[in-house]
Scaffold this motif. Structure first.
Motif, PDB file in Angstrom:
ATOM      1  N   ALA A 220     -67.116  22.359 -20.265  1.00 54.73           N
ATOM      2  CA  ALA A 220     -67.009  22.398 -21.726  1.00 54.73           C
ATOM      3  C   ALA A 220     -65.811  23.246 -22.162  1.00 54.73           C
ATOM      4  O   ALA A 220     -65.085  22.885 -23.098  1.00 54.73           O
ATOM      5  N   LEU A 221     -65.578  24.359 -21.475  1.00 56.68           N
ATOM      6  CA  LEU A 221     -64.421  25.199 -21.785  1.00 56.68           C
ATOM      7  C   LEU A 221     -63.117  24.458 -21.495  1.00 56.68           C
ATOM      8  O   LEU A 221     -62.153  24.556 -22.266  1.00 56.68           O
ATOM      9  N   LEU A 222     -63.072  23.719 -20.394  1.00 59.96           N
ATOM     10  CA  LEU A 222     -61.878  22.943 -20.063  1.00 59.96           C
ATOM     11  C   LEU A 222     -61.618  21.864 -21.114  1.00 59.96           C
ATOM     12  O   LEU A 222     -60.462  21.597 -21.472  1.00 59.96           O
ATOM     13  N   ASP A 223     -62.692  21.263 -21.628  1.00 58.12           N
ATOM     14  CA  ASP A 223     -62.542  20.265 -22.693  1.00 58.12           C
ATOM     15  C   ASP A 223     -62.014  20.900 -23.980  1.00 58.12           C
ATOM     16  O   ASP A 223     -61.143  20.339 -24.651  1.00 58.12           O
ATOM     17  N   ARG A 224     -62.539  22.079 -24.316  1.00 59.38           N
ATOM     18  CA  ARG A 224     -62.048  22.785 -25.506  1.00 59.38           C
ATOM     19  C   ARG A 224     -60.582  23.175 -25.337  1.00 59.38           C
ATOM     20  O   ARG A 224     -59.788  23.102 -26.279  1.00 59.38           O
ATOM     21  N   MET A 225     -60.214  23.569 -24.130  1.00 58.70           N
ATOM     22  CA  MET A 225     -58.827  23.916 -23.848  1.00 58.70           C
ATOM     23  C   MET A 225     -57.932  22.689 -24.027  1.00 58.70           C
ATOM     24  O   MET A 225     -56.846  22.770 -24.596  1.00 58.70           O
ATOM     25  N   HIS A 226     -58.391  21.552 -23.554  1.00 69.92           N
ATOM     26  CA  HIS A 226     -57.635  20.309 -23.684  1.00 69.92           C
ATOM     27  C   HIS A 226     -57.408  19.975 -25.159  1.00 69.92           C
ATOM     28  O   HIS A 226     -56.290  19.616 -25.561  1.00 69.92           O
ATOM     29  N   GLU A 227     -58.434  20.094 -25.962  1.00 73.80           N
ATOM     30  CA  GLU A 227     -58.308  19.829 -27.405  1.00 73.80           C
ATOM     31  C   GLU A 227     -57.313  20.793 -28.048  1.00 73.80           C
ATOM     32  O   GLU A 227     -56.498  20.386 -28.873  1.00 73.80           O
ATOM     33  N   ALA A 228     -57.383  22.058 -27.678  1.00 75.85           N
ATOM     34  CA  ALA A 228     -56.470  23.056 -28.242  1.00 75.85           C
ATOM     35  C   ALA A 228     -55.030  22.767 -27.822  1.00 75.85           C
ATOM     36  O   ALA A 228     -54.107  22.894 -28.633  1.00 75.85           O
ATOM     37  N   LEU A 229     -54.831  22.364 -26.578  1.00 71.00           N
ATOM     38  CA  LEU A 229     -53.487  22.040 -26.102  1.00 71.00           C
ATOM     39  C   LEU A 229     -52.927  20.820 -26.835  1.00 71.00           C
ATOM     40  O   LEU A 229     -51.770  20.814 -27.253  1.00 71.00           O
ATOM     41  N   GLN A 230     -53.739  19.810 -26.998  1.00 65.35           N
ATOM     42  CA  GLN A 230     -53.284  18.607 -27.686  1.00 65.35           C
ATOM     43  C   GLN A 230     -52.996  18.880 -29.162  1.00 65.35           C
ATOM     44  O   GLN A 230     -52.100  18.276 -29.730  1.00 65.35           O
ATOM     45  N   GLY A 231     -53.754  19.778 -29.747  1.00 60.55           N
ATOM     46  CA  GLY A 231     -53.560  20.104 -31.152  1.00 60.55           C
ATOM     47  C   GLY A 231     -52.558  21.209 -31.397  1.00 60.55           C
ATOM     48  O   GLY A 231     -52.256  21.534 -32.547  1.00 60.55           O
ATOM     49  N   GLY A 232     -52.028  21.812 -30.340  1.00 62.87           N
ATOM     50  CA  GLY A 232     -51.074  22.908 -30.494  1.00 62.87           C
ATOM     51  C   GLY A 232     -51.706  24.149 -31.097  1.00 62.87           C
ATOM     52  O   GLY A 232     -51.026  24.950 -31.732  1.00 62.87           O
ATOM     53  N   ASP A 233     -52.990  24.332 -30.893  1.00 62.48           N
ATOM     54  CA  ASP A 233     -53.728  25.460 -31.463  1.00 62.48           C
ATOM     55  C   ASP A 233     -53.644  26.669 -30.527  1.00 62.48           C
ATOM     56  O   ASP A 233     -54.497  26.870 -29.663  1.00 62.48           O
ATOM     57  N   LEU A 234     -52.599  27.465 -30.709  1.00 63.92           N
ATOM     58  CA  LEU A 234     -52.380  28.617 -29.829  1.00 63.92           C
ATOM     59  C   LEU A 234     -53.460  29.678 -29.985  1.00 63.92           C
ATOM     60  O   LEU A 234     -53.822  30.351 -29.015  1.00 63.92           O
TER      61      LEU A 234
ATOM     62  N   THR B 234     -69.280  16.295  -9.763  1.00 63.70           N
ATOM     63  CA  THR B 234     -69.042  17.389 -10.705  1.00 63.70           C
ATOM     64  C   THR B 234     -67.793  18.158 -10.295  1.00 63.70           C
ATOM     65  O   THR B 234     -66.947  18.480 -11.138  1.00 63.70           O
ATOM     66  N   LEU B 235     -67.663  18.434  -9.029  1.00 61.32           N
ATOM     67  CA  LEU B 235     -66.497  19.150  -8.521  1.00 61.32           C
ATOM     68  C   LEU B 235     -65.216  18.364  -8.798  1.00 61.32           C
ATOM     69  O   LEU B 235     -64.215  18.918  -9.249  1.00 61.32           O
ATOM     70  N   GLU B 236     -65.252  17.066  -8.557  1.00 65.51           N
ATOM     71  CA  GLU B 236     -64.081  16.220  -8.793  1.00 65.51           C
ATOM     72  C   GLU B 236     -63.739  16.158 -10.294  1.00 65.51           C
ATOM     73  O   GLU B 236     -62.578  16.186 -10.674  1.00 65.51           O
ATOM     74  N   ARG B 237     -64.740  16.083 -11.141  1.00 68.18           N
ATOM     75  CA  ARG B 237     -64.523  16.066 -12.596  1.00 68.18           C
ATOM     76  C   ARG B 237     -63.868  17.369 -13.059  1.00 68.18           C
ATOM     77  O   ARG B 237     -62.928  17.355 -13.849  1.00 68.18           O
ATOM     78  N   LEU B 238     -64.340  18.504 -12.533  1.00 68.54           N
ATOM     79  CA  LEU B 238     -63.735  19.797 -12.872  1.00 68.54           C
ATOM     80  C   LEU B 238     -62.282  19.857 -12.387  1.00 68.54           C
ATOM     81  O   LEU B 238     -61.400  20.338 -13.103  1.00 68.54           O
ATOM     82  N   ARG B 239     -62.040  19.356 -11.187  1.00 70.53           N
ATOM     83  CA  ARG B 239     -60.692  19.359 -10.646  1.00 70.53           C
ATOM     84  C   ARG B 239     -59.753  18.514 -11.503  1.00 70.53           C
ATOM     85  O   ARG B 239     -58.640  18.933 -11.829  1.00 70.53           O
ATOM     86  N   ARG B 240     -60.200  17.320 -11.909  1.00 71.74           N
ATOM     87  CA  ARG B 240     -59.369  16.441 -12.744  1.00 71.74           C
ATOM     88  C   ARG B 240     -59.060  17.076 -14.096  1.00 71.74           C
ATOM     89  O   ARG B 240     -57.931  17.024 -14.579  1.00 71.74           O
ATOM     90  N   LYS B 241     -60.058  17.699 -14.700  1.00 72.33           N
ATOM     91  CA  LYS B 241     -59.848  18.324 -16.011  1.00 72.33           C
ATOM     92  C   LYS B 241     -58.925  19.530 -15.909  1.00 72.33           C
ATOM     93  O   LYS B 241     -58.080  19.744 -16.777  1.00 72.33           O
ATOM     94  N   ALA B 242     -59.055  20.294 -14.837  1.00 71.92           N
ATOM     95  CA  ALA B 242     -58.167  21.435 -14.647  1.00 71.92           C
ATOM     96  C   ALA B 242     -56.729  20.962 -14.409  1.00 71.92           C
ATOM     97  O   ALA B 242     -55.781  21.537 -14.950  1.00 71.92           O
ATOM     98  N   ALA B 243     -56.560  19.906 -13.637  1.00 68.78           N
ATOM     99  CA  ALA B 243     -55.227  19.357 -13.383  1.00 68.78           C
ATOM    100  C   ALA B 243     -54.615  18.799 -14.663  1.00 68.78           C
ATOM    101  O   ALA B 243     -53.420  18.998 -14.932  1.00 68.78           O
TER     102      ALA B 243
END
Length: 111
Positions: A10-24, A49-58
């Motif tokens: 969930a944190l990785l997903d929130r990070m992705h949204e912030a990166l896409q939105g430029g929300d520093l 689950t491990l593979e999903r976390l790896r893909r989101k982190a990448a």
């Protein structure tokens, strides 16, 4: 206490949204929780689950690298504009450098 892999996801997903939105500001607020969750992560129960976390982190790593590249380009451009504001230099036939001051305010009016 160990962090749940789903909480990290969930944190990785929130990070992705912030990166896409430029929300520093959001990125800054996620730094601590992400570090804590990563440091105390419980082993994922499944390979999926491990593979999903790896893909989101990448995915986030790629976006972070692109963001850093963009920020550095902006810094270079700002430095370039500031340098032009000071004037510019030329060299004569003898190789001597000559400074040409910039009219104050002329450059800033262009932008």
């Amino acid at each position: 206490m160990t962090a749940d892999p789903l909480a990290l996801e969930a944190l990785l997903d929130r990070m992705h949204e912030a990166l896409q939105g430029g929300d520093l500001a959001a990125l800054e607020s996620l730094a601590g929780p992400l570090a804590d969750a990563g440091a105390t992560l419980a082993p994922p129960q499944s390979r999926a689950t491990l593979e999903r976390l790896r893909r989101k982190a990448a995915r986030n790593d790629t976006l972070l690298a692109a963001s850093l590249c963009g920020l550095r380009a902006a810094q270079r451009r700002i430095a370039e504009l500031r340098s032009l504001e000071q004037g510019f230099s030329t060299y004569d036939g003898a190789g001597l450098k000559h400074r040409h001051p910039q009219d104050r305010g002329a450059l800033s009016k262009r932008f």
